[in-house]
Design a protein around this motif. Structure first.
Motif, PDB file in Angstrom:
ATOM      1  N   TRP A  12      -4.350 -54.038   1.634  1.00  0.00           N
ATOM      2  CA  TRP A  12      -5.213 -53.251   0.768  1.00  0.00           C
ATOM      3  C   TRP A  12      -4.949 -51.738   0.905  1.00  0.00           C
ATOM      4  O   TRP A  12      -5.555 -50.951   0.204  1.00  0.00           O
ATOM      5  N   PHE A  13      -4.050 -51.378   1.834  1.00  0.00           N
ATOM      6  CA  PHE A  13      -3.766 -49.961   2.079  1.00  0.00           C
ATOM      7  C   PHE A  13      -2.262 -49.697   1.993  1.00  0.00           C
ATOM      8  O   PHE A  13      -1.623 -49.326   2.982  1.00  0.00           O
ATOM      9  N   PRO A  14      -1.671 -49.902   0.819  1.00  0.00           N
ATOM     10  CA  PRO A  14      -0.222 -49.707   0.688  1.00  0.00           C
ATOM     11  C   PRO A  14       0.150 -48.229   0.757  1.00  0.00           C
ATOM     12  O   PRO A  14      -0.611 -47.358   0.322  1.00  0.00           O
ATOM     13  N   ALA A  15       1.312 -47.967   1.326  1.00  0.00           N
ATOM     14  CA  ALA A  15       1.878 -46.606   1.342  1.00  0.00           C
ATOM     15  C   ALA A  15       0.900 -45.584   1.894  1.00  0.00           C
ATOM     16  O   ALA A  15       0.819 -44.446   1.409  1.00  0.00           O
ATOM     17  N   GLY A  16       0.121 -45.996   2.892  1.00  0.00           N
ATOM     18  CA  GLY A  16      -0.762 -45.040   3.547  1.00  0.00           C
ATOM     19  C   GLY A  16      -1.997 -44.641   2.763  1.00  0.00           C
ATOM     20  O   GLY A  16      -2.621 -43.612   3.056  1.00  0.00           O
ATOM     21  N   GLU A  17      -2.370 -45.426   1.733  1.00  0.00           N
ATOM     22  CA  GLU A  17      -3.571 -45.120   0.962  1.00  0.00           C
ATOM     23  C   GLU A  17      -4.802 -45.088   1.874  1.00  0.00           C
ATOM     24  O   GLU A  17      -4.953 -45.919   2.759  1.00  0.00           O
ATOM     25  N   GLU A  18      -5.697 -44.138   1.647  1.00  0.00           N
ATOM     26  CA  GLU A  18      -6.904 -44.040   2.460  1.00  0.00           C
ATOM     27  C   GLU A  18      -8.004 -44.963   1.957  1.00  0.00           C
ATOM     28  O   GLU A  18      -8.817 -45.464   2.737  1.00  0.00           O
ATOM     29  N   GLU A  19      -8.052 -45.188   0.649  1.00  0.00           N
ATOM     30  CA  GLU A  19      -9.041 -46.087   0.066  1.00  0.00           C
ATOM     31  C   GLU A  19      -8.378 -47.425  -0.268  1.00  0.00           C
ATOM     32  O   GLU A  19      -7.224 -47.458  -0.702  1.00  0.00           O
ATOM     33  N   PRO A  20      -9.103 -48.534  -0.070  1.00  0.00           N
ATOM     34  CA  PRO A  20      -8.491 -49.843  -0.325  1.00  0.00           C
ATOM     35  C   PRO A  20      -8.136 -50.048  -1.791  1.00  0.00           C
ATOM     36  O   PRO A  20      -8.873 -49.636  -2.688  1.00  0.00           O
ATOM     37  N   VAL A  21      -6.993 -50.684  -2.008  1.00  0.00           N
ATOM     38  CA  VAL A  21      -6.516 -51.023  -3.349  1.00  0.00           C
ATOM     39  C   VAL A  21      -6.333 -52.537  -3.410  1.00  0.00           C
ATOM     40  O   VAL A  21      -5.629 -53.118  -2.580  1.00  0.00           O
ATOM     41  N   THR A  22      -6.958 -53.191  -4.376  1.00  0.00           N
ATOM     42  CA  THR A  22      -6.861 -54.644  -4.472  1.00  0.00           C
ATOM     43  C   THR A  22      -5.423 -55.057  -4.744  1.00  0.00           C
ATOM     44  O   THR A  22      -4.801 -54.546  -5.681  1.00  0.00           O
ATOM     45  N   LEU A  50      -9.197 -66.515  -0.560  1.00  0.00           N
ATOM     46  CA  LEU A  50      -9.809 -65.294  -0.050  1.00  0.00           C
ATOM     47  C   LEU A  50     -11.150 -65.641   0.590  1.00  0.00           C
ATOM     48  O   LEU A  50     -11.837 -66.567   0.144  1.00  0.00           O
ATOM     49  N   TYR A  51     -11.509 -64.873   1.622  1.00  0.00           N
ATOM     50  CA  TYR A  51     -12.611 -65.276   2.490  1.00  0.00           C
ATOM     51  C   TYR A  51     -13.944 -64.599   2.193  1.00  0.00           C
ATOM     52  O   TYR A  51     -14.890 -64.725   2.971  1.00  0.00           O
ATOM     53  N   GLY A  52     -14.022 -63.846   1.087  1.00  0.00           N
ATOM     54  CA  GLY A  52     -15.297 -63.238   0.726  1.00  0.00           C
ATOM     55  C   GLY A  52     -15.676 -62.047   1.574  1.00  0.00           C
ATOM     56  O   GLY A  52     -16.864 -61.692   1.645  1.00  0.00           O
ATOM     57  N   LYS A  53     -14.702 -61.406   2.204  1.00  0.00           N
ATOM     58  CA  LYS A  53     -14.975 -60.230   3.035  1.00  0.00           C
ATOM     59  C   LYS A  53     -14.821 -58.976   2.180  1.00  0.00           C
ATOM     60  O   LYS A  53     -13.748 -58.711   1.638  1.00  0.00           O
ATOM     61  N   SER A  54     -15.889 -58.195   2.070  1.00  0.00           N
ATOM     62  CA  SER A  54     -15.903 -57.063   1.150  1.00  0.00           C
ATOM     63  C   SER A  54     -15.214 -55.827   1.701  1.00  0.00           C
ATOM     64  O   SER A  54     -14.841 -54.936   0.923  1.00  0.00           O
ATOM     65  N   GLN A  55     -15.030 -55.741   2.999  1.00  0.00           N
ATOM     66  CA  GLN A  55     -14.465 -54.534   3.599  1.00  0.00           C
ATOM     67  C   GLN A  55     -13.138 -54.846   4.292  1.00  0.00           C
ATOM     68  O   GLN A  55     -13.130 -55.328   5.436  1.00  0.00           O
ATOM     69  N   PRO A  56     -12.021 -54.596   3.633  1.00  0.00           N
ATOM     70  CA  PRO A  56     -10.720 -54.819   4.291  1.00  0.00           C
ATOM     71  C   PRO A  56     -10.470 -53.775   5.368  1.00  0.00           C
ATOM     72  O   PRO A  56     -10.816 -52.600   5.214  1.00  0.00           O
ATOM     73  N   ARG A  57      -9.881 -54.207   6.466  1.00  0.00           N
ATOM     74  CA  ARG A  57      -9.473 -53.321   7.550  1.00  0.00           C
ATOM     75  C   ARG A  57      -8.115 -53.781   8.054  1.00  0.00           C
ATOM     76  O   ARG A  57      -7.831 -54.998   8.052  1.00  0.00           O
ATOM     77  N   PRO A  58      -7.269 -52.855   8.489  1.00  0.00           N
ATOM     78  CA  PRO A  58      -5.985 -53.269   9.053  1.00  0.00           C
ATOM     79  C   PRO A  58      -6.181 -54.278  10.181  1.00  0.00           C
ATOM     80  O   PRO A  58      -7.026 -54.096  11.059  1.00  0.00           O
TER      81      PRO A  58
END
Length: 416
Positions: free
Chosen positions: A330-340, A356-364
């Motif tokens: 969700w964070f390609p190329a160093g994006e700070e905000e998640p991108v679907t 998909l597991y229904g998790k609203s907040q992606p984190r590395p």
């Protein structure tokens, strides 16, 4: 050291569809269990301290409380006809308390063993299952007593380590004390680093009557200590290795008089030796492919063992590859905000199954979902997996180059 129970577990009458089944924990494993139970006609209730949990979104009910909250446990025991767990760090004493009120699988003794690496390795050794050479580090005196043959090694916390967490590489004896301090001077296990060929896992199910069935042996590849890929393809694991791994996993299940779904992870060495790494008293990430590639998934097996229903040997109907989807996507190329991620780019490919597991907040590093690729042949599965990996930016060399599955460069890759 935990000794196996002295008596056989009681035989129970089957719990038929229409009843409610309970689960301790409400992550993605609980979510997939809930889906399997509901498909078979059961209602579900989950207990987890996190509101709006992955499994809670799917279940008829969630009890929101701590895992050892007496009122919550009493509510769960009253609400469900049988109870299981979806992860091994549920307090074992909570399962013991529940077992006084209701049917609980797996047994608390097995969960307690899995929660402590030292107890786990001693248990394996006691029952004839090979492990890597190791030493328990729990005091300054134990640091001094470590044999020099254990270096280079990996120092791991005895408790609460998973997905590569709580581990430090230790190249030399003089580095051990600093590594132990870095891990907080908690009880640890130092394992000798072995030259691995690859890693694999066995997922089995054992009923109250002692009957056992298992999924095909899975070949696994990890990146940074987290499972990245599971491959279940014809010819990608030697038959002798499969036999050794299955026999070891079955011995572990029998030794604890296990009931439920059990995963045992193994290291396969260059000489063909099979070494037990650890066990998980629950369904496992490496078995997720079974939802799409087998006639009976690991989660249906969990339902069957809880309910005391007959166990049938799962049959894999399609070669399969499972790719984990971590929050990093969700964070390609160093994006700070998640991108679907561009799911449309992969859903048009043949044999692609997105979960998909229904998790609203992606984190590395956070497990957000997985993709399973099924196909008529190993070569076709590898080809599609390459397209999926390229579209999503996942690691892995899936180029088939007209090679046989067992000779494929991706299959030969060593686990990180």
């Amino acid at each position: 050291m935990h000794e196996p129970l002295s008596i056989q577990p009681p035989l129970y009458e089957p719990i038929l569809p229409g009843a409610t089944l309970g689960v301790m924990g409400a992550g993605q494993l609980g979510r997939m269990f809930v889906h399997a139970a509901q498909a078979m006609g059961y209602a579900t209730v989950v207990l987890d301290p996190q509101p709006g949990s992955s499994a809670g979104q799917a279940s008829e009910r969630q009890i929101v409380c701590a895992y050892d909250d007496p009122r919550g446990l009493a509510d769960l025991a009253k609400s469900a006809a049988a109870i299981s767990t979806e992860f091994e760090n549920v307090p074992a004493h909570a399962l013991t308390a529940l077992a006084k009120l209701n049917r609980v699988v797996p047994p608390a003794v097995a969960v307690a063993i899995a929660q402590d690496r030292a107890a786990e390795k001693i248990h394996f050794q006691h029952h004839g299952v090979p492990v890597a050479p190791f030493a328990v580090i729990d005091s300054p005196q134990s640091l001094i007593a470590v044999a020099p043959t254990l270096f280079p090694g990996i120092l791991k916390t005895a408790r609460l380590g998973y997905d590569g967490k709580g581990q430090v590489a230790v190249a030399h004896a003089q580095d051990l004390e600093a590594a132990w301090h870095a891990l907080g001077r908690v009880p640890c296990v130092l394992e000798k680093r072995l030259e691995l060929d690859y890693e694999c896992s066995v997922i089995l199910a054992r009923g109250f009557d002692g009957a056992m069935v298992h999924l095909p042996v899975q070949r696994n590849i990890h990146h940074s200590g987290i499972l990245a890929t599971t491959l279940v393809l014809p010819g990608n694991i030697d038959a002798a290795v499969q036999d050794k791994a299955l026999q070891a996993a079955q011995a572990i299940a029998v030794a604890t008089e296990y009931v439920g779904v059990l995963c045992v992870e193994f290291f396969v060495l260059k000489d063909g030796s099979v070494i037990a790494n650890e066990m998980a008293p629950r369904p496992h990430n490496s078995g997720h492919y079974s939802i799409d590639a087998c006639d009976v998934s690991q989660f249906e097996l969990q339902v069957r063992t809880m309910a005391g229903l007959p166990l049938t040997m799962p049959q894999q109907h399609s070669p399969a590859i499972m790719l984990n989807l971590l929050g990093d996507l969700w964070f390609p190329a160093g994006e700070e905000e998640p991108v679907t991620p561009d799911w449309a780019a992969i859903l048009g490919l043949p044999g692609v199954h997105l979960h998909l597991y229904g998790k609203s907040q992606p984190r590395p590093g956070r497990k957000m979902g997985h993709v399973t690729i099924t196909a008529r042949s190993a070569e076709a599965a590898l080809h599609t997996a390459a397209e999926v990996a390229a579209a999503l930016g996942l690691p892995g060399d899936f180029s088939t180059q007209a090679r046989a599955p067992s000779r494929h460069p991706f299959l030969a890759a060593r686990s990180a």
